[in-house]
Design an enzyme around this catalytic site. Structure first.
Site, PDB file in Angstrom:
ATOM      1  N   ASP A  80      25.623 -80.948 -47.159  1.00  0.00           N
ATOM      2  CA  ASP A  80      26.061 -80.855 -45.576  1.00  0.00           C
ATOM      3  C   ASP A  80      26.364 -79.179 -45.182  1.00  0.00           C
ATOM      4  O   ASP A  80      27.330 -78.866 -44.446  1.00  0.00           O
ATOM      5  CB  ASP A  80      27.175 -81.655 -45.099  1.00  0.00           C
ATOM      6  CG  ASP A  80      27.010 -83.173 -45.280  1.00  0.00           C
ATOM      7  OD1 ASP A  80      25.689 -83.478 -45.047  1.00  0.00           O
ATOM      8  OD2 ASP A  80      27.871 -83.843 -45.643  1.00  0.00           O
ATOM      9  N   HIS A 137      20.422 -83.979 -42.001  1.00  0.00           N
ATOM     10  CA  HIS A 137      20.427 -82.608 -41.456  1.00  0.00           C
ATOM     11  C   HIS A 137      20.483 -82.515 -39.887  1.00  0.00           C
ATOM     12  O   HIS A 137      19.661 -83.004 -39.252  1.00  0.00           O
ATOM     13  CB  HIS A 137      19.452 -82.115 -41.824  1.00  0.00           C
ATOM     14  CG  HIS A 137      19.032 -82.261 -43.600  1.00  0.00           C
ATOM     15  ND1 HIS A 137      19.969 -82.141 -44.229  1.00  0.00           N
ATOM     16  CD2 HIS A 137      17.853 -82.467 -44.135  1.00  0.00           C
ATOM     17  CE1 HIS A 137      19.587 -82.209 -45.447  1.00  0.00           C
ATOM     18  NE2 HIS A 137      17.955 -82.397 -45.600  1.00  0.00           N
TER      19      HIS A 137
HETATM   20  P1  GDP Z   1      22.831 -80.196 -43.985  1.00  0.00           P
HETATM   21  O1  GDP Z   1      22.838 -81.617 -44.567  1.00  0.00           O
HETATM   22  O2  GDP Z   1      22.909 -79.122 -44.911  1.00  0.00           O
HETATM   23  O3  GDP Z   1      21.693 -80.118 -43.278  1.00  0.00           O
HETATM   24  O4  GDP Z   1      24.008 -80.035 -43.096  1.00  0.00           O
HETATM   25  P2  GDP Z   1      24.631 -81.366 -41.864  1.00  0.00           P
HETATM   26  O5  GDP Z   1      23.571 -81.040 -40.609  1.00  0.00           O
HETATM   27  O6  GDP Z   1      24.811 -82.552 -42.500  1.00  0.00           O
HETATM   28  O7  GDP Z   1      26.214 -80.796 -41.445  1.00  0.00           O
HETATM   29  C1  GDP Z   1      26.220 -79.486 -41.072  1.00  0.00           C
HETATM   30  C2  GDP Z   1      27.065 -79.496 -39.744  1.00  0.00           C
HETATM   31  O8  GDP Z   1      27.630 -78.328 -39.289  1.00  0.00           O
HETATM   32  C3  GDP Z   1      26.229 -79.827 -38.394  1.00  0.00           C
HETATM   33  O9  GDP Z   1      26.924 -80.832 -37.706  1.00  0.00           O
HETATM   34  C4  GDP Z   1      25.927 -78.814 -37.780  1.00  0.00           C
HETATM   35  O10 GDP Z   1      25.555 -79.011 -36.622  1.00  0.00           O
HETATM   36  C5  GDP Z   1      27.035 -77.917 -38.111  1.00  0.00           C
HETATM   37  N1  GDP Z   1      26.616 -76.593 -38.201  1.00  0.00           N
HETATM   38  C6  GDP Z   1      25.697 -75.866 -38.946  1.00  0.00           C
HETATM   39  N2  GDP Z   1      25.935 -74.653 -39.240  1.00  0.00           N
HETATM   40  C7  GDP Z   1      27.124 -74.558 -38.385  1.00  0.00           C
HETATM   41  C8  GDP Z   1      27.700 -73.149 -38.186  1.00  0.00           C
HETATM   42  O11 GDP Z   1      27.388 -71.924 -38.774  1.00  0.00           O
HETATM   43  N3  GDP Z   1      28.886 -73.343 -37.469  1.00  0.00           N
HETATM   44  C9  GDP Z   1      29.200 -74.517 -36.858  1.00  0.00           C
HETATM   45  N4  GDP Z   1      30.464 -74.446 -36.294  1.00  0.00           N
HETATM   46  N5  GDP Z   1      28.600 -75.671 -37.112  1.00  0.00           N
HETATM   47  C10 GDP Z   1      27.504 -75.589 -38.080  1.00  0.00           C
HETATM   48  P1  IMO Z   2      22.698 -84.055 -47.139  1.00  0.00           P
HETATM   49  O1  IMO Z   2      21.288 -83.589 -47.443  1.00  0.00           O
HETATM   50  C1  IMO Z   2      26.760 -85.329 -48.495  1.00  0.00           C
HETATM   51  C2  IMO Z   2      26.836 -88.282 -51.441  1.00  0.00           C
HETATM   52  C3  IMO Z   2      27.539 -89.320 -51.080  1.00  0.00           C
HETATM   53  C4  IMO Z   2      28.097 -90.240 -52.304  1.00  0.00           C
HETATM   54  C5  IMO Z   2      27.155 -89.673 -53.252  1.00  0.00           C
HETATM   55  C6  IMO Z   2      26.362 -90.880 -53.707  1.00  0.00           C
HETATM   56  O2  IMO Z   2      23.067 -84.252 -45.762  1.00  0.00           O
HETATM   57  O3  IMO Z   2      23.549 -82.726 -47.706  1.00  0.00           O
HETATM   58  P2  IMO Z   2      24.364 -91.788 -52.393  1.00  0.00           P
HETATM   59  O4  IMO Z   2      23.959 -92.608 -51.206  1.00  0.00           O
HETATM   60  O5  IMO Z   2      23.270 -90.496 -52.714  1.00  0.00           O
HETATM   61  O6  IMO Z   2      23.792 -92.604 -53.730  1.00  0.00           O
HETATM   62  O7  IMO Z   2      25.648 -91.343 -52.461  1.00  0.00           O
HETATM   63  O8  IMO Z   2      26.659 -88.583 -52.762  1.00  0.00           O
HETATM   64  N1  IMO Z   2      25.934 -87.932 -50.705  1.00  0.00           N
HETATM   65  C7  IMO Z   2      25.903 -86.735 -49.824  1.00  0.00           C
HETATM   66  N2  IMO Z   2      26.976 -86.088 -49.397  1.00  0.00           N
HETATM   67  N3  IMO Z   2      25.487 -84.801 -47.960  1.00  0.00           N
HETATM   68  C8  IMO Z   2      24.515 -85.408 -48.384  1.00  0.00           C
HETATM   69  O9  IMO Z   2      23.232 -85.198 -48.089  1.00  0.00           O
HETATM   70  C9  IMO Z   2      24.570 -86.421 -49.283  1.00  0.00           C
HETATM   71  N4  IMO Z   2      23.787 -87.343 -49.981  1.00  0.00           N
HETATM   72  C10 IMO Z   2      24.524 -87.867 -50.821  1.00  0.00           C
HETATM   73  O10 IMO Z   2      28.485 -89.313 -49.901  1.00  0.00           O
HETATM   74  O11 IMO Z   2      29.534 -89.349 -52.495  1.00  0.00           O
HETATM   75 MG    MG Z   3      24.137 -83.380 -44.142  1.00  0.00          MG
END
Ligand code: GDP
Ligand code: IMO
Ligand code: MG
Length: 423
Positions: free
Chosen positions: A13, A41
């Site tokens: 994330d 994402h």
């Molecule tokens: P990913 O799994 O690595 O693609 O990340 P996620 O989308 O799961 O989580 C990132 C969260 O932070 C999302 O809710 C985005 O909308 C938000 N986000 C991403 N970049 C920024 C940033 O630079 N600032 C803020 N405030 N939010 C961000």
């Molecule tokens: P993105 O791509 C955050 C974590 C789960 C759990 C562990 C194992 O959005 O960054 P799983 O279901 O994969 O067997 O769970 O891994 N986990 C993540 N945490 N972002 C993710 O993906 C994750 N994918 C798996 O929360 O702790």
């Molecule tokens: Mg994510």
């Protein structure tokens, strides 16, 4: 042209979806190589919000998107994601290619995972319960079903009936859970095959042809390197390898095709699920960052655990991926603090260490050592150049760069596409 790889530098994330969205503008092909719909994402285009679990975010820019052999695919989830995108005016099928070698996540994987997490109680991993671990278990045990197995109806019926009989024994006799109906599952899978048949191919060949033709290929890593099955905080990890090295096995191309490796890290740290987290802050502080940082799981909606930036962690992930640069996200969220602690090293058994231990017992004895940096206490979400940032924010970025030892290529200051600074 050598490919670019985007990987997560912490526990997931980090904002990988955002960075892939930025880099996808120049790409011809955007390719995922591991994991499944445990990934989530988020991309905001203006006020429009998109959540991705399987399809690379490059689909928003009309790029050809590939789901590689190293992935595990729940085709029902893919269909839902495709439908949501189509409703938002984003065409999917014409721009999607699925590896015939990718493994399928089937209903018994999800049922078995939930039953086991329940049985573990407070010792549970805190998985996303999307069937990821059980699907990779079956792959390694050589009893998995692959996308290509859906092609031949007779063969599918035979394989499915054998595996469902076995899984139902475990579901019923070990977990006292309800069994899966092989006939219903067969019908559902055949109909999914009819929908996706034209997109299924040898994606290894497809990606290699693109690379050899000089196309710009972007590999989208999911999860974070600290969740890697070998190098993460085992057993609190996912069941695949999110590192840049996994691109080659997950796609079927050699390592010489990889060029730039971009790591993504938050200006602080988050984690979802159980497992060690040395710089985790008290809930009181976490609460102040959760709303502005959007720190709720894109997949499960769980509130993310939050901590200060940990340079010991990001040095490890930089080394594991051989990062060329780091994209630092969520800098705006820190604008509320007068002082911002950054962890530079740990003290363990009386000695200072800059290395993240593999042994969780040793890790539990580590105390993070913090350097406190002055905050900027202002809203930086309008900055578009590095020089627009207040001095204290510039210093924060430069300190992280020094502590990690990797140049910073991007700074993100908000969730929207335009809230990005390229260095
Ligand atoms: P990913 O799994 O690595 O693609 O990340 P996620 O989308 O799961 O989580 C990132 C969260 O932070 C999302 O809710 C985005 O909308 C938000 N986000 C991403 N970049 C920024 C940033 O630079 N600032 C803020 N405030 N939010 C961000
Ligand atoms: P993105 O791509 C955050 C974590 C789960 C759990 C562990 C194992 O959005 O960054 P799983 O279901 O994969 O067997 O769970 O891994 N986990 C993540 N945490 N972002 C993710 O993906 C994750 N994918 C798996 O929360 O702790
Ligand atoms: Mg994510």
């Amino acid at each position: 042209m050598p490919a670019t790889v985007v990987v997560g530098g912490q526990w997931g994330d980090e904002g990988k979806g955002r960075i892939v969205d930025l880099l996808a503008e120049e790409a011809d092909l955007v390719v995922r190589y591991q994991g499944g719909n445990n990934a989530g994402h988020t991309v905001w285009v203006g006020d429009q919000h998109f959540a991705f679990h399987l399809i690379p975010t490059g689909i928003l820019r009309g790029k050809l998107c590939v789901l590689g052999a190293g992935m595990v695919l729940d085709l029902e989830v893919l269909l839902d994601e495709e439908t949501a995108l189509a409703d938002a005016g984003v065409p999917v099928l014409t721009n999607l290619r699925i590896s015939e070698n990718a493994h399928l996540i089937l209903p018994y994987h999800k049922l078995l995972e939930s039953a086991e997490e329940e049985r573990l109680g407070d010792k549970a991993i805190g998985t996303t319960r999307r069937g990821i671990g059980p699907a990779y278990e079956d792959k390694m045990a050589r009893r998995g079903l692959r996308v290509g197995d859906l092609r031949d109806p007779d063969m599918l019926a035979e394989k499915l009936s054998a595996v469902v009989e076995y899984k139902n024994l475990i579901l019923q006799r070990v977990y006292d859970a309800r069994p899966v109906d092989a006939i219903n599952l067969y019908e559902a899978l055949r109909s999914l095959w009819d929908h996706y048949a034209d997109t299924v191919c040898d994606t290894g060949r497809l990606v290699l042809d693109a690379l050899e033709a000089g196309k710009n290929v972007l590999f989208e890593g999911a999860h974070g390197t600290m969740l890697d099955i070998d190098w993460g905080t085992y057993p609190y990890v996912t069941s695949s390898s999110p590192t840049a090295g996994a691109v080659c096995s997950g796609i079927g191309v050699g390592p010489k095709h990889l060029g730039r490796i971009v790591g993504v890290a938050k200006a602080y740290t988050t984690r979802v699920g159980a497992g060690p987290f040395p710089t985790e802050v008290e809930e009181e502080v976490a609460k102040r960052m959760r709303e502005p940082g959007g720190e709720f799981g894109t997949t499960t909606g769980r509130a993310r655990r939050i901590g200060w930036f940990d340079a010991v962690v990001v040095r490890k992930t930089a080394r594991l991926n051989d990062l060329d640069s780091l994209a630092l996200t969520h800098l705006d969220v820190l604008g509320q603090f007068a002082e911002i602690p950054v962890c530079a090293s740990y003290i363990c058994d009386g000695e200072e260490t800059r290395e993240f231990p593999n042994d969780l017992g040793k890790l539990a004895r580590c105390q993070p050592q913090y350097t406190s940096l002055p905050g900027w206490q202002s809203d930086i979400s309008g900055a578009r150049k590095f020089s627009d940032l207040p001095d204290a924010a510039q210093r924060y970025v430069r300190t992280i760069e020094e502590l990690v030892g990797v140049p910073i290529s991007h700074v993100l200051v908000g969730r929207r596409r335009d809230q990005s600074i390229i260095l």
